[in-house]
Write a protein that holds these residues in place. Structure first.
Motif, short mmCIF file in Angstrom:
data_model
loop_
_atom_site.label_atom_id
_atom_site.label_comp_id
_atom_site.label_asym_id
_atom_site.label_seq_id
_atom_site.Cartn_x
_atom_site.Cartn_y
_atom_site.Cartn_z
N ILE A 216 -39.25 44.83 41.54
CA ILE A 216 -40.33 44.38 42.74
C ILE A 216 -39.86 43.47 43.58
O ILE A 216 -39.79 43.36 44.77
CB ILE A 216 -41.55 44.16 42.13
N GLN A 217 -39.30 42.32 42.68
CA GLN A 217 -38.68 41.16 43.70
C GLN A 217 -37.48 41.54 44.48
O GLN A 217 -37.54 40.96 45.40
CB GLN A 217 -38.38 39.90 42.70
N PHE A 218 -36.68 42.26 43.99
CA PHE A 218 -35.38 42.26 44.71
C PHE A 218 -35.28 43.83 45.53
O PHE A 218 -34.31 44.41 45.87
CB PHE A 218 -34.21 42.09 43.73
N GLN A 219 -36.60 44.32 45.72
CA GLN A 219 -36.62 45.80 46.53
C GLN A 219 -36.03 45.99 47.82
O GLN A 219 -35.65 46.86 48.19
CB GLN A 219 -37.80 46.38 46.43
N HIS A 220 -36.00 44.70 48.45
CA HIS A 220 -35.53 44.66 49.87
C HIS A 220 -34.09 43.85 49.99
O HIS A 220 -33.65 43.59 51.09
CB HIS A 220 -36.45 43.88 50.76
N SER A 221 -33.41 43.78 48.87
CA SER A 221 -32.01 43.08 48.90
C SER A 221 -31.19 44.07 49.48
O SER A 221 -31.33 45.07 49.24
CB SER A 221 -31.69 42.94 47.52
N ASP A 222 -30.07 43.62 49.77
CA ASP A 222 -28.78 44.13 50.61
C ASP A 222 -28.25 45.13 49.28
O ASP A 222 -28.12 44.67 48.13
CB ASP A 222 -27.81 43.38 50.99
N THR A 223 -27.54 46.24 49.98
CA THR A 223 -26.97 47.06 48.90
C THR A 223 -25.78 46.40 48.10
O THR A 223 -25.59 46.37 46.96
CB THR A 223 -26.36 48.29 49.91
N GLU A 224 -24.90 45.39 48.97
CA GLU A 224 -24.06 44.67 48.00
C GLU A 224 -24.54 43.63 46.86
O GLU A 224 -24.01 43.91 46.02
CB GLU A 224 -23.23 43.85 49.08
N LEU A 226 -27.13 44.25 45.29
CA LEU A 226 -27.63 45.23 44.20
C LEU A 226 -26.51 46.21 43.67
O LEU A 226 -26.76 47.03 42.74
CB LEU A 226 -28.80 46.27 44.81
N LEU A 227 -25.36 46.13 43.84
CA LEU A 227 -24.12 47.05 43.23
C LEU A 227 -24.15 46.95 41.98
O LEU A 227 -24.16 47.94 41.27
CB LEU A 227 -22.89 46.61 44.11
N ASN A 228 -24.29 45.70 41.20
CA ASN A 228 -24.02 45.56 39.82
C ASN A 228 -25.26 45.39 39.08
O ASN A 228 -25.23 45.01 37.95
CB ASN A 228 -22.96 44.28 39.72
N SER A 229 -26.58 45.51 39.86
CA SER A 229 -27.64 45.46 39.28
C SER A 229 -28.21 46.59 38.32
O SER A 229 -27.65 47.58 38.37
CB SER A 229 -28.83 45.35 40.19
N PRO A 230 -29.02 46.36 37.41
CA PRO A 230 -29.54 47.37 36.41
C PRO A 230 -30.04 48.69 37.31
O PRO A 230 -30.48 48.51 38.48
CB PRO A 230 -30.63 46.84 35.73
N THR A 231 -29.98 49.88 36.69
CA THR A 231 -30.16 51.10 37.56
C THR A 231 -31.71 51.17 38.07
O THR A 231 -31.73 51.67 39.15
CB THR A 231 -30.23 52.48 36.42
N LEU A 232 -32.76 50.67 37.32
CA LEU A 232 -34.19 50.46 37.80
C LEU A 232 -34.48 49.79 39.03
O LEU A 232 -34.97 50.57 40.03
CB LEU A 232 -34.84 49.82 36.68
N LEU A 233 -33.58 48.55 39.31
CA LEU A 233 -33.61 48.00 40.27
C LEU A 233 -33.00 48.52 41.56
O LEU A 233 -33.62 48.72 42.57
CB LEU A 233 -32.92 46.85 40.43
N LYS A 234 -31.87 49.49 41.39
CA LYS A 234 -31.67 50.39 42.40
C LYS A 234 -32.45 51.47 42.83
O LYS A 234 -32.83 51.79 43.79
CB LYS A 234 -30.08 51.10 41.86
N ILE A 235 -33.01 51.94 41.76
CA ILE A 235 -34.09 53.30 41.94
C ILE A 235 -35.10 52.98 42.71
O ILE A 235 -35.60 53.48 43.87
CB ILE A 235 -34.68 53.67 40.81
N VAL A 236 -35.69 51.56 42.65
CA VAL A 236 -36.89 51.24 43.22
C VAL A 236 -36.63 50.77 44.63
O VAL A 236 -37.32 51.01 45.64
CB VAL A 236 -37.60 49.93 42.46
N SER A 237 -35.56 50.10 44.82
CA SER A 237 -34.96 49.78 46.11
C SER A 237 -34.96 50.82 47.07
O SER A 237 -35.26 50.99 48.25
CB SER A 237 -33.72 48.82 46.07
N VAL A 238 -34.30 51.88 46.67
CA VAL A 238 -33.85 53.33 47.33
C VAL A 238 -35.38 53.91 47.48
O VAL A 238 -35.55 54.15 48.86
CB VAL A 238 -33.03 54.24 46.51
#
Length: 708
Positions: A216-224, A226-238
């Motif tokens: 929830i906190q990093f949902q609007h972060s840049d793609t770069e 989030l590249l090495n972030s856990p999968t759940l963070l990527k799913i929610v951001s997308v």
């Protein structure tokens, strides 16, 4: 992430972030959904699956259940992020309580009555994001699809909190939501925080073993970033980017983001979005919003007309619901159980923990505490009705709700407030139709008192029925039923027989299923709970302890009883072969049986969990062991398991990380402490691949025979 100085989370009613306080206990829900849930509450045949499918449509209600299921009341089941399993843990009775209370709170809430379509659009976006996150998780093979759904559903919960706490002022800010990151900057400019931080703080306050708060906190972060972030963070951001706002065309940069983070091709990405839209439209139709679509020009008048109709229907239902029936439809048979039920329900639904009920003495001269928590200090507190300075007494005599912030009160009022661990207190009179019953004292902090006062109408409604029931019990003759220990042991024995049969059939069923069968997880869950029941029964059957905790213990008999228990539970799962070598000349000892039992259970349980299938565990006893001139009885527990690594052996009896997955390593630390309390010693011999043996020396204390 915010540091500890920026973020501080206190209790489950409010969160504190950057010196700001946010009420979190009344998140709004859609009226149509509440009507559907109220129908389920009145349907005795409704099951957990039906409640799960309904509740997961709404972020506000899901938040309430997620918060409660992971509270200390239910923490024994570990952190829960699967909604259906949460509901199973809470039980249907508590589910109905939360739903009815939420309906009543929404009915009285100004926010729920609002005609502003922004709240409706906010709900739509959350629902779409939840379905989209779930679809994406399935498409990429992410195993925790339910967690992805919850994260998507709650991704805007921070906006709900800001909307509740700042109302009209924040509604103007919300008009700029479509600007994405610029919207967060606008929030920062006006409040020094944004909805992502607030939402993440709320989720963190529930102490979940999950990455939902980070997502929830990093949902609007840049793609770069989030590249090495856990999968759940990527799913929610997308999912957040693709579903917000839902009434515009999909941006090419959001499709690109999905490809960069999750390797989703554009066609697959759009397919997931289309399926999520269909799922969301189906939910809307179920809740009475026919013809409302995302990518069409909706009629605001039609939307609000549908919402008004549902709000009116909800209001009609509320008129016919006795909130107190939900509270008091319990199994209280006397005053003691009624007070306990009151405490549980106030904690469950209003998050009120610092409470104490004061009732009138038979002579009608004083108010004394119904001390259900057995606090010694409360036994010394009594309010004389002649005390003109006491705020609690004034509340009782005047029949009015009062608080200690407006009136200084007497010393005894301040004593009670300190006992409750509070800064101030609110006093609510409790009475029947014509007769007074007592006063409910609720402790609070100064900051929380305004929020507590908002709940007073519902609390006072509840206390009317509490007073009636209290006076009814008070007038009735006490009906005391005692059961002998012999009869109780017979009951325990009868209960254990079907438990044994169920355990055996669960084992057989598990063997018939393939290793990756999804039902195996549920079978393991049932077996864990069956084992818990067995332990509860074993503990309940303990004999009366003698002063100092020691009693006559037949160690060999105790080992036989535990061996039977293990044979029907722990040993069964891995086909462990038990071996007993007991010294028949062993005397009856003077030792605490409870402690001995816990020592044996902990060691055997650790051994079984570390062993492979078809191993063996040997338990032996031996009398007349001498060490340093003292006489002991030896208890040995040996297994042929994998052994204990050297680095673990060095800290074996300290509370450190365990070698067994899912265990904290505290078991042997507790064992060592218990042995020390019995003035005994414990040692361990272990070899890699050859097994482990624990040798325990117990003081040979036997009861002295009376002199002739």
């Amino acid at each position: 992430m915010l540091n500890n100085h920026e973020r501080l989370m206190i209790d489950m009613q409010r969160i504190y972030l950057k010196d700001r306080s946010f009420a979190v206990d009344n998140l709004p829900s859609e009226a149509g959904l509440l009507v559907e849930l109220l129908d389920l509450c009145s349907n005795d045949d409704a099951g957990f699956e039906q409640y799960t499918q309904a509740i997961k449509k709404d972020a506000g209600l899901t938040s309430q259940f997620l918060k409660l299921a992971n509270s200390p009341l239910y923490r024994q089941w570990n952190e829960l992020t699967d909604l259906k399993r949460m509901l199973v843990v809470l039980g249907l009775k508590n589910i109905r309580k939360i739903i009815i209370t939420s309906a009543v709170q929404n009915f009285f809430s100004k926010l729920a009555k609002s005609k502003d379509p922004q709240q409706y659009q906010l709900w739509l976006r959350s629902l779409l994001c939840a379905h989209l996150a779930e679809q994406i998780a399935r498409k990429i093979g992410y195993p925790k699809t339910e967690e992805a759904y919850l994260a998507g559903l709650l991704h805007q919960v921070g906006i709900l909190l800001l909307l509740i706490n700042y109302k009209e002022n924040y509604q103007q800010i919300l008009e700029h939501y479509e600007n994405g990151r610029d919207f967060c900057e606008l929030e920062q400019t006006n409040y020094g925080i944004d909805h992502c931080e607030v939402g993440a703080t709320l989720i963190e306050s529930w102490q979940l073993d999950s990455l939902i708060s980070d997502a929830i906190q990093f949902q609007h972060s840049d793609t770069e970033q989030l590249l090495n972030s856990p999968t759940l963070l990527k799913i929610v951001s997308v999912a957040s980017a693709l579903s917000s706002p839902p009434d515009t065309d999909v941006a090419e940069e959001d499709i690109t983001k999905a490809g960069d983070l999750l390797q989703l091709l554009p066609d697959i990405c759009l397919e997931c979005l289309a399926m999520a839209l269909d799922d969301t439209k189906q939910v809307l139709a179920q809740l009475g919003f026919p013809g409302v679509h995302f990518n069409e020009e909706d009629s605001p008048e039609a939307v609000m007309q549908a919402r008004d109709q549902k709000a009116d229907e909800l209001a009609e239902r509320i008129k016919n619901i006795a909130l107190t029936h939900c509270f008091l439809n319990g199994e209280s048979k006397d005053i003691s159980s009624l007070v306990k039920e009151l405490r549980i329900n106030l904690d469950l639904l209003f998050n009120l923990k610092q409470i104490c009920f004061f009732s009138l003495t038979p002579d009608g001269s004083r108010l004394v505490a119904d001390n259900d928590l057995k606090l010694a200090k409360l036994d010394e507190i009594a309010f004389n009705l002649s005390d003109k300075n006491s705020v609690l007494v004034k509340s009782f005599n005047q029949g009015q709700t009062l608080d200690s912030m407006k009136q200084q009160g007497s010393i005894i009022d301040r004593q009670l407030t300190r006992i409750l661990g509070a800064e101030c207190a609110c006093f609510l009179p409790v009475s029947g139709k014509t007769e007074k019953a007592g006063v409910l004292a609720i402790g609070s902090s100064r900051k929380e008192l305004p929020g507590l006062k908002e709940k007073l109408p519902l609390l006072e409604l509840l206390l009317i029925e509490i007073g009636k029931k209290y006076l009814e019990f008070n007038a009735a003759e006490p009906d005391e039923e005692n059961i002998s220990m012999t009869e109780f042991n017979k009951i325990v024995h009868e209960v254990k027989n079907p438990l044994t049969i169920i355990n055996n059939y669960l084992y057989i069923l598990g063997r018939k299923l393939e290793e990756d069968h999804p039902a195996l997880e549920e079978i393991d869950f049932i077996k864990e709970e069956m084992e818990r029941v067995g332990v509860i029964l074993a503990n309940a059957r303990e004999r009366q302890q003698q002063p100092g905790g020691a009693q006559q213990v037949d160690l060999n008999k105790l080992i036989h009883e535990l061996n039977d228990f293990f044979g029907n539970s722990l040993y069964n799962a891995k086909e462990i072969e038990p071996q007993l070598h007991l010294d028949l000349q062993l005397p009856v000892l003077q030792l605490p049986e409870n402690s001995l039992k816990q020592v044996i259970i902990n060691i055997v349980k650790n051994a079984v969990e570390a062993m492979q299938e078809k191993g063996s565990i040997s338990i032996s006893t031996r009398d007349n062991c001498f060490q340093n001139g003292n006489r002991f009885v030896e208890l040995s527990i040996r297994d042929n398991g994998p052994g204990i690594p050297d680095h673990v052996l060095q800290n074996l009896f300290r509370p450190v990380e365990s070698t067994k997955k899912g265990h904290s390593g505290l078991g042997l630390s507790i064992v060592a402490d218990l042995i020390k309390e019995m003035s005994g010693t414990i040692s361990c011999y272990s070899s890699q691949g050859a097994g482990t043996e624990f040798k325990i020396l117990l003081p040979r204390l036997i009861e002295s025979l009376p002199a002739d």
